[in-house]
Design an enzyme around this catalytic site. Structure first.
Site, PDB file in Angstrom:
ATOM      1  N   ASP A 166       0.850  -1.182   0.000  1.00  0.00           N
ATOM      2  CA  ASP A 166       0.000   0.000   0.000  1.00  0.00           C
ATOM      3  C   ASP A 166       0.892   1.241   0.000  1.00  0.00           C
ATOM      4  O   ASP A 166       2.081   1.180   0.361  1.00  0.00           O
ATOM      5  CB  ASP A 166      -0.943  -0.009   1.202  1.00  0.00           C
ATOM      6  CG  ASP A 166      -2.246   0.728   0.914  1.00  0.00           C
ATOM      7  OD1 ASP A 166      -2.276   1.563  -0.007  1.00  0.00           O
ATOM      8  OD2 ASP A 166      -3.243   0.456   1.598  1.00  0.00           O
ATOM      9  N   ALA A 167       0.309   2.356  -0.388  1.00  0.00           N
ATOM     10  CA  ALA A 167       1.087   3.575  -0.592  1.00  0.00           C
ATOM     11  C   ALA A 167       1.706   4.060   0.715  1.00  0.00           C
ATOM     12  O   ALA A 167       1.001   4.310   1.691  1.00  0.00           O
ATOM     13  CB  ALA A 167       0.215   4.666  -1.197  1.00  0.00           C
TER      14      ALA A 167
END
Length: 990
Positions: free
Chosen positions: A240-241
């Site tokens: 995930d970012a």
């Protein structure tokens, strides 16, 4: 193949051999560079740049105009696998079409979200399909099958499931740990992922920000121990970012980024999403990890291989053979029709005492019958963070105009009309911007829409003697929006000035929300008091000391300067709100003049419940509750239409009709009007329980659905509306239930008959219940469902073939899935509580046997029951331990309640422990860290052994402690944890 053509370009060779060849040609530096989300091209080999990640939850998102389908929770409400598969096909077709003209559009799509909707206050409720793992996996499999395409070799897009694992809170989401006991892990959270992965329609998964059992998901051993064992396919795991950096910067789980990145890669992360398009930091961390011996080239190769496997399946290296290369289907008539069909099928009729369908108003007296449509969402077509830009737009008001004629439909939005007076006696004024262009946020597309800036081309607000009348909406919790007469919302850009510039509230940090605070409470009051301030001002006039207007996005207050109105850290302006028209007054007037009233209420998906922000209550915001009450008082023929991303607790007693729909995308208004008119009979079903009040909810961070009796599976109260609920304009009878138990499956058949006069869909639901379980099992559990269309008077027979594994549970005593022998009740009906048919079958299985504690001991996390405990990481690499939950202070026996080192307590129960015949056990040995003591008792009796744990150096420095302990035969073992100890294992010896 010519002599000059490398094997990786030879389409006659298997993908595996071609990947081997390409991998061998890449330098180590080139391979490392591929592991960032934005992998560069390798020009010397003719290999293009590649990026992971294209949002496509209910349409292509962030990249400009695209077909917008209903929110994911709305697709879940259709209970229609085949429809959702077609939606997936349309979304992937548009992804391909958009990529053909904009190479920023990626084919590795990050969708769908399969996190279970365990808790309705989760801010991202809109992104999931259901609280039930079976329904979630069925809808997710359908969507990913559509995204993938049906070609045996090449994929239209490569879907990645989000977010692995047990992720249902935005509160502290980057640091909070979900305590997930083994039964919940295997029976609930893993199931939604597993069945979709096993279907072969998934390219990979994305780990979530949170920790599970004390260990970040990005270094989870479950990626290896569970996920990769479910399929022979090379799955791509995309971070995930920003999550790779979180391991050090927020979670402090590792000391250095090199350690963290290496641990993630070894655990199974193959692509690192961090620092936007700048890959330099991730590349440097990977290179550093290699230099420090934390990684080997083979570790790098394993991750690159998985990424290349996806790229080959997407046809990147075989453009002439890729059947999807020339896909041009974008905003086609078929896609528009599908968007409307999906919106229609997602609408749930919750209550109907005969008010609906409106049927062209033919049942109402008079020749000039009228509909009033009122409410804050009556003329809105709301988008969420993961929506594309609308090409077509239909609001409830527009849909009703289209269906019934504008001359028969009246409208009142119900906003409060206000003027805002300054301390100088002037009023805030919106300057004219006649030449300003209309702009829609994100219409041009953006790889990271969080970076989109607010408009600065419009003049900031000023002050004058008359001011501008603004439309005020209180969205709950004291969060307000203010809208100018031209429809633009007051917003704050990077320069700090307040402008009427936004088409809608939105953005990663919403810049269009404010709080009204009493002067004198500056910096000391939260949302509850802010809301009270607004409500008090509306009822009783000005606050004696005036008000401050706080901009939520920046945390600063509105001030008046010579250059215009702006937000600033000092010199806040003291303001007074003058209400020129109350929303409930206009609603009441409009409702009183109509024959039937539709109140459209709900949420804005960017406010009070969204990514980064959980809700605080199930209650409908007070502003909208006032509008509903005003309409109902003025006209008893009032229906409530809830348009929302999540459930509300709203008393329907005095309302003749209630409907719910998620935000339905581009065709939402048309779809709603057709259902209200009876052109389409509603057949959506609730994908999650609607609870009656906040008191029915466990703590948001309590992930033990078994112990805290969450979801329809275990909830023992009376819901407002149950899981699977939804009414129809037709009526249905169920009959002829037959169940046959075979060697490997159970075949169930029954008939559904439309006994009404309306062609309609029915959603038949099949549940099971273990009649005499040895452990706590679900009250009922969905086994299968089917949505069918049945003509009046017609019958259809439904048949389901259920594998025996559908009746399994996770046996913590032996660490296996098993079917328990005995009777099982099959329940068939129209919802989880509307059961029409029952039958009992007898299943063979693996008999229940005691825990073999003499041979194997006890893993601490394998308890049957617990109180005050949480599961934590035994080591940073693998394993679980149990400790008293942080802040859980008991006061039993020898605890004086001072909350010293022995103040934290927890109780664990292990049922059916076999200590052996006659001689039994003579000693107990525990593997433990921390400091405190353990107390052992049999069958809830007195303490028979106490083990004192000396302080260890740290949470991962385990020691063994042994004391005499005598027990024979089978007993329930109770273990009390006293103080901050971490118990990993308990062993017994004769």
């Amino acid at each position: 193949m010519t002599a000059q053509t490398p094997p990786f370009r030879d389409s006659q060779l298997p993908f595996a051999k071609r990947i081997d060849d390409l991998l061998s040609r890449l330098t180590l530096e080139e391979r490392v560079a591929m592991l960032h989300q934005f992998g560069p091209a390798v020009e010397r080999l003719g290999v293009a740049a590649f990026r992971t990640g294209q949002e496509a939850l209910h349409g292509v998102a962030w990249m400009g105009p695209a077909t917008v389908f209903p929110q994911a929770v709305g697709l879940g409400a259709t209970w229609n696998d085949e429809l959702v598969r077609r939606v997936g096909e349309a979304v992937s077709a548009e992804t391909r079409a958009m990529r053909s003209r904009d190479d920023r559009v990626g084919l590795n799509v990050w969708a769908p979200t399969v996190n279970l909707l365990r808790h309705p206050l989760w801010g991202r409720n809109e992104e999931g399909y259901s609280e039930d793992p079976k329904l979630t996996s069925a809808i997710a499999t359908a969507y990913t099958r559509g995204l993938r395409g049906d070609h045996p070799a090449y994929w239209r897009t490569a879907p990645v499931l989000k977010h692995w694992l047990a992720h249902n809170n935005e509160t502290d989401r980057a640091t909070a740990s979900s305590s997930v006991r083994p039964r919940v892990l295997h029976e609930y959270d893993l199931r939604a992922f597993r069945e979709t992965v096993e279907a072969g329609t998934v390219a990979g998964v994305m780990p979530a920000y949170n920790l599970v059992n004390g260990r970040p998901n990005h270094v989870s051993p479950y990626l290896r121990e569970q996920l990769r064992t479910w399929t022979d396919q090379d799955l791509l795991v995309c971070s995930d970012a920003g999550a790779p950096s979180n391991l050090v910067d927020h979670e402090h789980y590792f000391d250095t980024h090199e350690e963290a990145t290496a641990a993630s890669l070894i655990a199974g992360v193959d692509s690192f999403t961090d620092h936007g398009t700048d890959s330099s930091q991730i590349v440097a961390r990977l290179q550093g990890a290699l230099e420090q011996g934390l990684l080997t080239e083979s570790d790098i190769d394993a991750a690159v291989r998985r990424q290349l496997a996806v790229r080959f399946r997407l046809g990147e290296f075989d453009p002439r053979l890729d059947p999807y290369t020339d896909s041009k289907d974008f905003d086609t008539p078929a896609h528009r029709a599908l968007a409307r069909e999906a919106a229609e099928q997602s609408i749930v009729l919750l209550k109907n005492d005969g008010l609906l369908p409106l049927a062209d108003l033919s049942d109402l007296p008079g020749q000039d019958t009228r509909i009033a449509v009122v409410g804050l969402l009556a003329d809105e077509c709301k988008l969420d963070w993961y929506s594309g830009t609308l090409i077509h737009r239909s609001t409830p008001l527009e849909g009703l105009y289209e269906r019934f004629g504008a001359d028969r439909v009246d409208f009142a939005e119900g906003v409060d009309r206000v003027r805002i007076r300054t301390s100088a006696g002037t009023y805030l004024s919106v300057p004219s911007a006649v030449d300003a262009t209309d702009e829609v946020r994100g219409a041009e597309g953006a790889l990271d829409p969080a970076l989109l800036a607010g408009r600065t081309d419009l003049p900031p607000l000023t002050t004058d003697t008359t001011g501008t009348e603004l439309a005020l909406i209180d969205w709950g919790g004291g969060v307000l929006t203010l809208r100018a007469p031209d429809g633009r919302y007051l917003s704050v850009a990077d320069d700090g000035f307040v402008r009427a510039s936004a088409d809608q509230p939105g953005g990663w940090v919403v810049q269009e929300t404010f709080r009204l605070e009493p002067h004198g409470s500056h910096g000391s009051h939260g949302s509850h008091e802010s809301q009270e301030s607004h409500e008090s001002h509306r009822s009783h006039g000005s606050h004696a000391g005036g008000h401050l207007l706080k901009h939520v996005g920046t945390g600063r207050y509105v001030s008046v300067t010579a250059d215009g109105v702006k937000v600033a850290a000092e010199n806040p302006e003291i303001l007074e709100l003058e209400v020129t028209e109350r929303g409930e007054d206009t609603v009441a007037r409009t409702a009183a003049a109509a024959d039937v009233v539709l109140v459209v209420a709900g949420n804005d998906p960017h406010i009070n419940g969204r990514e980064t922000e959980d809700r605080t209550t199930l209650a409908l915001p007070a502003h909208q509750q006032r509008l509903l009450e005003a309409a109902r008082a003025a006209n008893p023929r009032t229906a409530l239409v809830i348009t929302s991303s999540y459930p509300y607790a709203t008393d329907p007693t005095d309302l003749p009709a209630v409907l719910w729909t998620a935000h339905g995308g581009q065709a939402a208004g048309t779809a709603l009007a057709r259902v209200l008119a009876g052109d389409v009979s509603p057949a959506g079903r609730l994908p999650q329980t609607w609870y009656a009040s906040d008191a029915d909810l466990p703590d948001l961070l309590d992930y033990d659905v078994i112990g805290s009796r969450q979801t329809y599976l275990y909830f023992e109260g009376t819901p407002l509306f149950p899981f699977g609920h939804g009414l129809s304009y037709a009526s249905f009878e169920y009959g002829n239930l037959v169940a046959h138990v075979g060697e490997n499956s159970v075949r169930v058949t029954f008939t559904v008959t439309n006994t009404g006069g309306t062609p309609a869909d029915e959603v038949a639901q099949l549940y099971s219940r273990a009649v005499t379980p040895s452990v706590s099992r679900p009250r009922r559990e969905l086994l299968a469902h089917r949505r069918v269309h049945v003509l009046p008077g017609a019958s259809t027979e439904l048949a389901f073939e259920l594998p025996l594994s559908a009746f399994e549970f996770w046996d913590v005593a032996h660490g296996i899935r098993r079917v328990e022998p005995g009777p099982y009740e099959l329940l068939v009906g129209a919802s989880s509580e509307d059961i029409r048919l029952r039958a009992t079958i007898e299943l063979d299985g693996t008999p229940t046997t005691p825990r073999p504690v003499l041979e194997l001991g006890l893993n601490a996390a394998d308890f049957d029951e617990q109180r005050g405990a949480e599961i934590v990481d035994r080591t940073k690499l693998s394993g679980d331990a149990v400790t008293p939950a942080h802040g859980n202070h008991g006061n039993d026996g020898d605890d004086d309640g001072t909350h010293g080192p022995h103040g934290n307590t927890a109780e664990l129960v292990y049922r059916g422990c076999d200590f052996g015949p006659v001689t039994g056990t003579g000693a107990v040995t525990v593997e433990v860290s921390g400091e405190g003591s353990l107390e052992l008792a049999l069958d809830g009796g007195p303490v028979t052994a106490r083990l004192d744990v000396p302080a260890t150096r740290g949470p991962y420095d385990y020691t063994t402690v042994a004391v005499p302990f005598s027990a024979t035969e089978v007993h329930d073992l109770h273990i009390g944890l006293r103080g901050p100890v971490r118990l990993a294992h308990v062993g017994f010896s004769g």
